[in-house]
Design a protein around this motif. Structure first.
Motif, PDB file in Angstrom:
ATOM      1  N   GLU A 146      38.982  33.967  42.597  1.00 10.52           N
ATOM      2  CA  GLU A 146      39.468  35.017  41.654  1.00 10.52           C
ATOM      3  C   GLU A 146      40.457  34.334  40.894  1.00 10.52           C
ATOM      4  OE1 GLU A 146      41.263  39.405  41.162  1.00 10.52           O
ATOM      5  OE2 GLU A 146      40.494  38.766  43.149  1.00 10.52           O
ATOM      6  N   ASN A 200      43.154  35.047  37.734  1.00 10.95           N
ATOM      7  CA  ASN A 200      43.725  36.093  36.795  1.00 10.95           C
ATOM      8  C   ASN A 200      44.121  35.452  35.573  1.00 10.95           C
ATOM      9  OD1 ASN A 200      43.061  37.916  38.847  1.00 10.95           O
ATOM     10  ND2 ASN A 200      45.014  37.484  39.840  1.00 10.95           N
ATOM     11  N   SER A 241      47.094  31.192  41.214  1.00  6.67           N
ATOM     12  CA  SER A 241      45.929  31.954  41.692  1.00  6.67           C
ATOM     13  C   SER A 241      44.802  31.016  42.692  1.00  6.67           C
ATOM     14  CB  SER A 241      44.871  32.391  40.396  1.00  6.67           C
ATOM     15  OG  SER A 241      45.477  33.411  39.783  1.00  6.67           O
TER      16      SER A 241
END
Lengths: 413, 159
Positions: free
Chosen positions: A313, A315, A325
Motif C-alpha cells: 500500500e 499512500n 510507505s
C-alpha cells in the motif's frame, strides 16, 4: 559562436502577461535566437471561431487563442513554430490548450509545444523546451538523417550519469558510462572509456555531438560540432536504435531529474512534455528504493518483475513519504520483490497521469534511458497501457547515440 | 464625485460614461498605465511581475490560477477604493473584457459582497437596448450624488 537563423514563434496564451512571466518567456526565446509574436486577428474572427471549432468557452481570451490558432493553420502568418501556454490549474485552459495543440499538429507542419505556467515559471524551465522547438523548426534537414556515417562520438552529460559512445558506419563500437560528479571530469572519463573500448583516439573522431544538462559546459571543453538538447537527440536516438524511423512512435525517458514523453512522426519530435517538478516521478525514486532495499540499482528491475505491486500500500508518490510507505510495508512483512514492483509502478503511474495524458501515445512505445533497463519499469508501463513496450539495445546511451548520429551531418563542414 | 468601479474594467465606453456624468471611473487602464511608466519594471507588455500574482493572494487562494491572481492584483485595490459599481454581464469582446471567466466570477462575487450601490446590466444587443443601457447608467450615476458614501466595507478574501 555562429548566430543561428531567427525563429518566429507564435505565442498563443490566455494570460501569461497577467502571471508576470512574459519576461521569462521572452528571455528564453532570446537565448535560442527566437522572437515571440502574437498572430494578428480581427474581432470578427474571435467572434466566429468558437462556432467554427464547436468549442464554446467562458473565457474570452481562450476564444482569442483559438482564433490565433486558426490563422496559423490557414497559413496566414509567417510563424515558424508555435508555443501554447495557459495557467496551471485552469481546467478550461487545459482543454483548449490540448485540443489546439492537436489541431495545429494535425493540420499544419508547424512544430508546436505547450506548457502550463505558474508565476514561478522561469526562463530556465522554458529553455530546453524552446530549444527543442526551434531546433525542429530550424534543422529539419539535420533531423531527417537516418544513418550514422564515418567515425563520430556523442557525450550525454546527464544529471546522474554521463554517457558516451563512439559510432562507426551505423554501429556503436565504444561505450563509456560514469556517475556525474564534476561535469567536465565525468565527461572526460566517459569519453575516454568509450574511446578505449572502441580502440580509437580523439584525433581520429571526425565529429562530436554533446547533449544533456552539462552540454554547454562540455561543448567548450571538447570543441563539439553539435550541441543539442535532449528532446531532439533522444527522439532521433530512440527511433534509430528501435529501427522505427518512419511513421509514428512514442518515446519515454524517465531520467534522473526529469522525464520526457515525446510523440514522434518520421523521426521528428512533434508534441512532447517534460516533467521536472517531482522527484517521485524520476529515476531518483528508484535509486532511493534500491538503497532502502539494500540492493544495487541494476538488481532492482529483476526483483520487481517477480513482485506484485498490489501487495504494497503506497499512500503517496512523494520521494520522502512514498519511500516511507515502502519501508513501512517491509516492516509489516512485505517481501522486497513486491516493494520493488510497487516502486516501479509508482513512478510509471505518475508519468502516466502527469505526462502521457498530454501526448499522443502511438505504437511503438520506446522506453530509453537508464531506467528502461530496470525491467520492472517497462513492465509496469506495459501493464498500465496494455501495449508492448520496446527497449532498444544501448537504450541507456540514447542521448549519446542520438548526438553521434546527428553529429555525422557535420563531417567535413 | 463618487469613485465608480466598472466591469469589464477596461471598457472605454463605461469609463467614458462615468466620467461624462461627473464621477471618477476606477478602470484598469490607469493601473496598467502606472506600471508601464514605472522605471525599472521590465516585463512587457503590461509589466506585471511575478510578485503581482502573489499580491493577488489577498483575494484568491494559491490554488487559483496565477492569471486570475495577477488580474486580481490590478482589480482588487480598485475594488477596495470603490464607492459604487457598474457591472455589465455578457459583453461583446469589443466592449471590453478581462479575458478570464474565473476572474469575472470572482469580481462579480466580490462586488456583490461589498455594501455599495451597484448597477447590474446585461450587455445591450439592439439599438433600443443600447439607449436604455445608457439611460440606466445615467440614472444610476445621477442618484449617486445624493447618497451617503462609505468605503469602510472590507473587500477581499475570496476564500
Amino acid at each position: 559562436m555562429v548566430q543561428e537563423e531567427l525563429v518566429k514563434i507564435a505565442h498563443l496564451s490566455c494570460g501569461s502577461e497577467y502571471s508576470g512571466i512574459q519576461k521569462e518567456i521572452e528571455t528564453a526565446a532570446e537565448i535560442v535566437n527566437a522572437r515571440i509574436f502574437y498572430p494578428e486577428i480581427s474581432i470578427e474572427e474571435v467572434q466566429q471561431v468558437q462556432d467554427d471549432f464547436g468549442l464554446h468557452v467562458a473565457s474570452s481570451d481562450l476564444g482569442l487563442v483559438m482564433a490565433r490558432a486558426k490563422v496559423l493553420v490557414e497559413g496566414n502568418t509567417n510563424a515558424d513554430a508555435v508555443l501554447i501556454t495557459t495557467c496551471f490549474r485552469c481546467a478550461e485552459g487545459a482543454v483548449v490548450r490540448n485540443e489546439l495543440r492537436r489541431y495545429i499538429y494535425e493540420n499544419s507542419k508547424l512544430p508546436v509545444i505547450s506548457y502550463s505556467f505558474t508565476e514561478r515559471t522561469t526562463s530556465g524551465t522554458l529553455l530546453t523546451r524552446l530549444e527543442a522547438l526551434t531546433t525542429t523548426a530550424r534543422r529539419r534537414s539535420l533531423l531527417a538523417r537516418e544513418h550514422q556515417e564515418g567515425l563520430t562520438a556523442g557525450i550525454d552529460s546527464g544529471s546522474t550519469t554521463t554517457k558516451s559512445v563512439i559510432m562507426k558506419d551505423d554501429k556503436v563500437i565504444g561505450r563509456g558510462w560514469v556517475p556525474t560528479t564534476n561535469v567536465i571530469q565525468s565527461a572526460n572519463e566517459a569519453y575516454n572509456q568509450a574511446l578505449e573500448t572502441a580502440g580509437v583516439t580523439r584525433d581520429e573522431i571526425q565529429a562530436l555531438g554533446v547533449t544533456g544538462y552539462g552540454r554547454y559546459l562540455i561543448k567548450e571543453e571538447f570543441n563539439a560540432d553539435l550541441v543539442q538538447e535532449e528532446i531532439t537527440v533522444n527522439s532521433k536516438g530512440a527511433v534509430y536504435l528501435a529501427n522505427s524511423q518512419h511513421g509514428s512512435a512514442t518515446v519515454i525517458d524517465i531520467g534522473g531529474m526529469d522525464n520526457k514523453a515525446i510523440s514522434i512522426q518520421d523521426g521528428i519530435p512533434g508534441m512532447f512534455t517534460m516533467g521536472g517538478i517531482c522527484a517521485g516521478a524520476s529515476g531518483r525514486f528508484l535509486e532511493m528504493t534500491s538503497k532502502r532495499l539494500g540492493v544495487d540499482i541494476t538488481e532492482l528491475g529483476a526483483l520487481a518483475v517477480k513482485g506484485m505491486q498490489q501487495n504494497v500500500e503506497m499512500n503517496s508518490y512523494c520521494i520522502v513519504f512514498g519511500i516511507q510507505s515502502l519501508v513501512n510495508s517491509l516492516s509489516k512483512g512485505s517481501v522486497p520483490e513486491d516493494v520493488a514492483a510497487a516502486s516501479c509502478h509508482s513512478v510509471v503511474e505518475q508519468v502516466f497521469e502527469q505526462q502521457l495524458q498530454e501526448v499522443e501515445v502511438k505504437e511503438p512505445l520506446i522506453m530509453v534511458g537508464g531506467s528502461s533497463l530496470i525491467e520492472g519499469v517497462p513492465k509496469a508501463m506495459e501493464d498500465m497501457l496494455n501495449i508492448k513496450v520496446v527497449v532498444p539495445p544501448d537504450s541507456q546511451y540514447i542521448g549519446a547515440v542520438g548526438s553521434a548520429l546527428l553529429a555525422s551531418g557535420f563531417i567535413n563542414k | 464625485m463618487v469613485k465608480v468601479f466598472i466591469y469589464p474594467s477596461n471598457s472605454l465606453i463605461l469609463s467614458d460614461l462615468v466620467d461624462r456624468f461627473g464621477h471618477e471611473p476606477l478602470a484598469v487602464m490607469h493601473e496598467i498605465g502606472k506600471k508601464i511608466k514605472t522605471a525599472g519594471l521590465d516585463s512587457p507588455p503590461i509589466n506585471i511581475t511575478p510578485e503581482d500574482p502573489k499580491k493577488g493572494l489577498k483575494y484568491a487562494a494559491v490554488e487559483v490560477p496565477s492569471g486570475v491572481r495577477g488580474r486580481m492584483s490590478l482589480l482588487g485595490p480598485l475594488l477596495e477604493e470603490a464607492q459604487a459599481a457598474i457591472i455589465v454581464t455578457g459583453p461583446d469582446i469589443s466592449f471590453g473584457c478581462m479575458g478570464c471567466a474565473r476572474t469575472n466570477e470572482l469580481i462579480t462575487f466580490l462586488v456583490r459582497a461589498k455594501k455599495i450601490p451597484k448597477l447590474d446590466l446585461e450587455y445591450p444587443r439592439t439599438e433600443e437596448a443600447a439607449k436604455d443601457f445608457v439611460h440606466q447608467i445615467h440614472e444610476f450615476l445621477a442618484g449617486l450624488d445624493n447618497i451617503k458614501i462609505s468605503t469602510s466595507d472590507k473587500t477581499g478574501g475570496g476564500e
